[in-house]
Design an enzyme around this catalytic site. Structure first.
Site, PDB file in Angstrom:
ATOM      1  N   VAL A  77       0.854  -1.178   0.000  1.00 20.99           N
ATOM      2  CA  VAL A  77       0.000   0.000   0.000  1.00 20.99           C
ATOM      3  C   VAL A  77       0.895   1.235   0.000  1.00 20.99           C
ATOM      4  O   VAL A  77       1.812   1.336   0.823  1.00 20.99           O
ATOM      5  CB  VAL A  77      -0.881  -0.014   1.270  1.00 20.99           C
ATOM      6  CG1 VAL A  77      -1.721   1.249   1.370  1.00 20.99           C
ATOM      7  CG2 VAL A  77      -1.750  -1.262   1.298  1.00 20.99           C
ATOM      8  N   CYS A  78       0.644   2.151  -0.898  1.00 19.14           N
ATOM      9  CA  CYS A  78       1.474   3.360  -0.997  1.00 19.14           C
ATOM     10  C   CYS A  78       1.344   4.199   0.270  1.00 19.14           C
ATOM     11  O   CYS A  78       0.237   4.538   0.699  1.00 19.14           O
ATOM     12  CB  CYS A  78       1.068   4.195  -2.196  1.00 19.14           C
ATOM     13  SG  CYS A  78       1.832   5.837  -2.188  1.00 19.14           S
TER      14      CYS A  78
END
Lengths: 130, 120, 97
Positions: A77-78
């Site tokens: 997940v960024c």
């Protein structure tokens, strides 16, 4: 062949994440490898363990978790997108002085560089979004 | 490190959605990884490059300054579709940075050459 | 090159954009599959495009939308496994979001 997948939309509003999931399943079923699934933009909402859909609906978060656990997938997940949207793991909670975490297992929060690395390492990168 | 050709394609207008902004973050990171990065602006994406954004009233950070920083990151392959500009009554003079204005077919050709096309 | 379109041609210009830009293969998914429907205003465009592009459409999306009986001749239907093959066969793919 090594695939990477970018998911740019959250669950339920757009079909993008459903398509990405079914595509990922098909990639594995064909004997290919998935180097990484990267979640960006609203895609980070795929990683909240607090998702509680009605019982007769698919649980998109759990479905990713199960696929990842069964196939040892790296789901990233960024961090910048996650911070904006309130997706928090233990490290982020401490760093930003928050009182809770909501990241589902086995997602992990990391930098955008992981998307670029996925592009470099994989033979194919496919984008799912809206 | 392996160098691959990354093209970031922008087809969405700024501010109405966040895609343009988060695409720019990808461009900067790809450049930091010393990849061969280019950007293509098509359709409403060309509006991202329009000069003179005054975003104070909508309280969203303006793009313009960051586009100016692209050169510092050695991102110089910035392609803009001529037809998309014309359709919208714009010319290269309306844009905030120097770009290469190309025909659709030419942009299509460059797209074909890429290893990775990331579209936002 | 594989162009993936997930937008209805009646709503957004993704299909037009692809037809102007590229060549190669088009895969219609999600709402993009409405481009593959016979009898609509877009049919002529698709038929012309079939001369230049190979056009595919994702069967589960077609079935989901109740249009399985009116897919334009010449459009090839694929399942998710076929989608994977198309991505593998083409060096580059672009999703026209």
């Amino acid at each position: 062949m090594k695939f990477a997948i970018l998911v740019s939309e959250g669950p339920y509003t757009h079909q993008a994440t459903d398509t990405a999931f079914l595509f990922a399943q098909a990639v594995l079923a064909k004997g290919h490898e998935i180097f990484r699934v990267f979640f960006y933009h609203d895609g980070v909402y795929n990683a909240t363990r607090l998702t509680t859909p009605p019982q007769d609906d698919r649980n998109i978060v759990k479905r990713w978790t199960k696929l990842a656990e069964e196939n040892n997938l790296d789901m990233v997940v960024c961090v910048a997108a996650a911070q904006r949207r309130g997706i928090v793991d233990d490290g982020e909670m401490k760093r930003n002085g928050k009182d809770a975490t909501n990241l589902a297992e086995p997602f992990r929060i990391s930098g955008l560089g992981q998307l670029i690395e996925a592009g470099i390492q994989a033979d194919r990168l496919v984008v799912f979004g809206d | 490190m392996t160098t691959k050709q990354f093209m970031i394609v922008n087809r969405k207008a700024p501010y109405g959605t966040i895609y343009g902004w988060e695409a720019l973050e990808v461009v900067l990171i790809a450049a930091a990884f010393e990849q061969d990065v280019s950007m293509a602006f098509l359709d409403d994406g060309v509006y991202q490059l329009k000069k003179g954004h005054q975003t104070k009233g909508i309280e969203i950070k303006a793009f313009e300054k960051t586009f100016g920083a692209l050169e510092d990151y050695d991102v110089t392959k910035i392609y803009v579709d001529q037809e998309s500009l014309t359709e919208r009554g714009l010319t290269a003079d309306d844009l905030t940075i120097a770009v290469e204005v190309l025909s659709r077919a030419e942009i299509g050709k460059r797209m074909e050459e890429q290893d990775i096309v990331l579209s936002f | 090159m594989l162009h993936i379109i997930n937008k209805s041609p009646y709503d957004r210009p993704a299909l037009d954009s692809v037809l102007k830009t590229g060549e190669g293969a088009i895969l219609l998914i999600e709402d993009g599959v409405y481009a593959a429907v016979k009898g609509g205003a877009v049919e002529a465009k698709i038929k012309t495009a079939l001369g230049k592009f190979k056009i595919y459409a994702l069967t589960p999306d077609i079935d989901a939308r109740g249009i399985a009986d009116r897919v334009i001749d010449g459009v090839t239907q694929v399942d998710y496994a076929g989608f994977v093959d198309l991505v593998a066969e083409n060096k580059t793919s672009q999703s026209w979001l």
